[in-house]
Design an enzyme around this catalytic site. Structure first.
Site, short mmCIF file in Angstrom:
data_model
loop_
_atom_site.label_atom_id
_atom_site.label_comp_id
_atom_site.label_asym_id
_atom_site.label_seq_id
_atom_site.Cartn_x
_atom_site.Cartn_y
_atom_site.Cartn_z
N LYS A 24 -1.99 -11.67 -3.56
CA LYS A 24 -0.88 -10.70 -3.65
C LYS A 24 -0.54 -10.19 -2.25
O LYS A 24 0.61 -10.18 -1.84
CB LYS A 24 -1.31 -9.53 -4.53
CG LYS A 24 -0.50 -8.25 -4.32
CD LYS A 24 -0.90 -7.13 -5.21
CE LYS A 24 -1.88 -6.17 -4.61
NZ LYS A 24 -1.33 -5.18 -3.68
N ASN A 25 -1.56 -9.80 -1.48
CA ASN A 25 -1.31 -9.15 -0.19
C ASN A 25 -0.88 -10.13 0.89
O ASN A 25 -0.50 -9.70 1.98
CB ASN A 25 -2.54 -8.35 0.24
CG ASN A 25 -2.72 -7.12 -0.64
OD1 ASN A 25 -1.82 -6.76 -1.39
ND2 ASN A 25 -3.89 -6.50 -0.56
N ARG A 94 5.06 0.14 -2.95
CA ARG A 94 4.81 0.61 -1.59
C ARG A 94 5.02 -0.52 -0.59
O ARG A 94 5.49 -0.31 0.53
CB ARG A 94 3.37 1.13 -1.52
CG ARG A 94 3.09 1.62 -0.16
CD ARG A 94 1.74 2.15 0.11
NE ARG A 94 1.55 2.10 1.54
CZ ARG A 94 2.22 2.84 2.40
NH1 ARG A 94 3.13 3.68 1.96
NH2 ARG A 94 2.02 2.71 3.69
N CYS A 118 1.44 3.34 -4.54
CA CYS A 118 0.06 3.79 -4.84
C CYS A 118 -0.13 5.29 -4.63
O CYS A 118 0.44 5.87 -3.72
CB CYS A 118 -0.90 3.10 -3.90
SG CYS A 118 -1.51 1.59 -4.60
N ARG A 123 -0.42 7.98 2.87
CA ARG A 123 -0.13 6.70 3.50
C ARG A 123 1.06 6.86 4.46
O ARG A 123 2.15 6.43 4.16
CB ARG A 123 0.16 5.65 2.43
CG ARG A 123 -0.91 5.62 1.35
CD ARG A 123 -2.08 4.77 1.76
NE ARG A 123 -1.73 3.37 1.70
CZ ARG A 123 -1.79 2.65 0.58
NH1 ARG A 123 -2.15 3.21 -0.53
NH2 ARG A 123 -1.46 1.38 0.57
N PRO A 124 0.85 7.47 5.62
CA PRO A 124 1.98 7.70 6.52
C PRO A 124 2.56 6.36 7.00
O PRO A 124 1.87 5.35 6.98
CB PRO A 124 1.38 8.45 7.68
CG PRO A 124 -0.04 8.05 7.70
CD PRO A 124 -0.41 7.79 6.27
N ASP A 126 3.88 6.25 10.06
CA ASP A 126 4.00 6.40 11.52
C ASP A 126 3.63 5.12 12.24
O ASP A 126 4.31 4.69 13.18
CB ASP A 126 3.05 7.50 12.05
CG ASP A 126 3.06 8.74 11.18
OD1 ASP A 126 2.62 9.78 11.67
OD2 ASP A 126 3.51 8.63 10.02
N ASP A 306 -10.65 -2.56 -0.65
CA ASP A 306 -10.14 -2.98 -1.96
C ASP A 306 -11.23 -3.55 -2.85
O ASP A 306 -10.99 -3.81 -4.02
CB ASP A 306 -9.02 -4.02 -1.78
CG ASP A 306 -7.84 -3.40 -1.09
OD1 ASP A 306 -7.32 -3.98 -0.13
OD2 ASP A 306 -7.44 -2.29 -1.50
N ARG A 399 -0.25 -5.01 -11.77
CA ARG A 399 0.50 -5.07 -10.51
C ARG A 399 -0.16 -6.06 -9.54
O ARG A 399 0.51 -6.70 -8.75
CB ARG A 399 0.45 -3.68 -9.83
CG ARG A 399 1.58 -2.76 -10.11
CD ARG A 399 1.50 -1.60 -9.12
NE ARG A 399 1.27 -2.11 -7.77
CZ ARG A 399 0.58 -1.46 -6.83
NH1 ARG A 399 0.05 -0.31 -7.09
NH2 ARG A 399 0.41 -1.99 -5.63
#
Ligand code: EPZ
Length: 419
Positions: A24-25, A94, A118, A123-124, A126, A306, A399
């Site tokens: 997935k990632n 996200r 999520c 979860r910035p 920046d 994870d 998901r």
């Protein structure tokens, strides 16, 4: 679909063999990166999961044609509309943040309604904005919308503000078509970041240092279409290994890349799990006794965050007191309260650290999935528990895991999906 639940009957030893799906990632950034060419891109080994469907939805919203049969996806980004990606689409995923780099490089502008997704930790974004500004992007402050423009992206030497996975991926996707050379230090190096780099190089990009925390990218004028097989999902592989170990079964898990899980195999050995590694598979065998360990997460090649929750489910069956240290997220120990309902007696020391003592005879209970990997952890605990466990919020699990219930049932689990 938010009412879907799993009903798991515990106590079955898992026996047989299962094949791991595509990552997935890796698939998510690779699908976004397909916008960097106007030629056709064919992707195979794409996992059939909800997040991929949402990514496809966003591509259609941008006027990009796709054809997906649940395994193979063909993407034709002949034209990509310069539209603001609306909140309704972004809040579901996200990972839609991964459109920042490609749309900036393709359209010289990108507008994204602020990402939701999520609930784990803060979860910035920046890290993403700082990296893209280094490459020449200008950040327009307008409320809820992340709005960037860049007349032209120029190669730069810079250090990420943290080894963020998707921020590194956005920086790479913006740099491959930038003018001149880019050097990214403190780049994330997870297997999915490596797979994105290999995919981009198959399109004609020039990325060196793949797998290290320092990447060198020579900008090119144009990227061409390609045919690419997405790497297998090492997070699903790890989850399935734990399912076999926690039930004391004998299971062959096929189509894995063992090099993605070095620290995981190390920790399994420390716990006392018996397994044999092949070229692209692993055989898990019954283990006489499991022992408590210290588990600390960090960026690759350290133990992946994870797999922290799934691994802790296994540690509930290990003799002694294990120490869990989740160094990346401040919201990733919530699942311990769910395992407490099943009989575990966790000591949560602070938002990052906990101790659990085993072996604990887990009892079936009504529990919830707090996030994707926490959901996997309660499924694993339910496989080992006595009696029935009802798990709610399983859309989190759908998901990120392709048909986890069907895979586990095919090797002897008893998981019923209740609509
Ligand atoms: C990616 O999210 C993954 N998502 C997540 O997977 C994964 O949990 C996460 O990386 C960490 O591995 C995708 O790849 C689509 P981050 P991302 O920016 O990029 C802190 C799943 O379960 N941090 O790498 O949003 C950081 O502040 C999903 O499949 C440090 O403290 O995550 C943030 O709180 C969920 N120091 C958290 O870690 C660092 O050096 C995650 O950061 C790097 C990060």
């Amino acid at each position: 679909m938010h009412t879907h639940r799993f009903l798991v009957t515990g106590g079955q030893k898992l026996e047989g063999q299962i094949r791991v799906s595509g990552s997935k990632n890796a698939a998510l950034p690779i699908i976004a990166a397909s916008l960097l060419t106007n030629e056709p891109v064919t992707l195979t080994n794409i996992p059939d999961i909800a997040d991929i469907a949402t990514m496809e939805h966003i591509l259609h919203f941008l006027g990009v044609e796709t054809d997906f049969d649940g395994k193979k996806m063909v993407i034709n980004a002949k034209a990509v509309a310069n539209l603001e990606i609306e909140h309704e689409l972004v809040s579901k995923l996200r990972a839609s943040i991964l459109f920042l780099g490609p749309l900036l490089a393709r359209n010289k502008e990108v507008r994204l309604a602020f990402p939701g997704g999520c609930v784990i930790g803060k979860r910035p974004i920046d890290a993403h904005l700082l990296a893209l500004k280094e490459l020449g992007a200008e950040v327009i402050e307008d409320g809820e919308v992340v709005h960037l423009i860049a007349d032209r992206l120029k190669g730069a030497k810079f250090t990420m503000s943290e080894a963020s996975v998707t921020a590194t991926e956005n920086a790479i996707m913006a740099a491959v078509l930038a003018e001149g050379e880019t050097v990214i230090r403190l780049a994330a190096s997870e297997p999915h970041v490596q797979d994105l780099c290999n995919f981009l190089n198959s399109m004609g990009a020039k990325i060196d240092g793949i797998g290290n925390h320092k990447l060198k990218i020579k900008g090119v004028k144009k990227l061409h279409g390609t045919k690419y097989r997405v790497t297998s999902d090492y997070l699903e592989a790890g989850t399935l290994v734990i399912a076999a170990a926690i039930t004391g079964g004998t299971v062959d898990i096929l189509d894995i890349d063992p090099s993605h899980l070095d620290i995981f195999w190390q920790k399994l050995r420390e716990v006392g799990v018996i397994f044999e590694l092949g070229e692209d598979m692993v055989r898990v065998l019954p283990s006489p006794e499991l022992r408590a360990i210290r588990l600390q997460t960090a960026v690759f090649p350290s133990f992946p965050t994870d797999l922290q929750a799934p691994f802790t489910a296994l540690l509930s069956q290990a003799k002694g007191t294990s120490f869990i240290f989740e160094t990346l997220f401040d919201g990733r120990l919530q699942y311990l309260y769910e395992l407490e309902k099943m009989g575990l007696d966790p000591k949560i020391l602070n938002p990052y650290q906990a101790e659990i003592t085993g072996p604990t005879k887990l009892q079936g209970a009504a529990v919830a999935s707090c996030d994707l990997r926490a959901g996997a952890a309660v499924v694993l605990a339910a496989l080992a528990a006595e009696g029935q466990t009802e798990i709610s919020n399983i859309y989190y699990i759908d998901r990120g895991y392709a048909h986890l219930d069907e895979k586990l049932n095919s090797i002897g689990a008893k998981i019923e999906r209740i609509k």
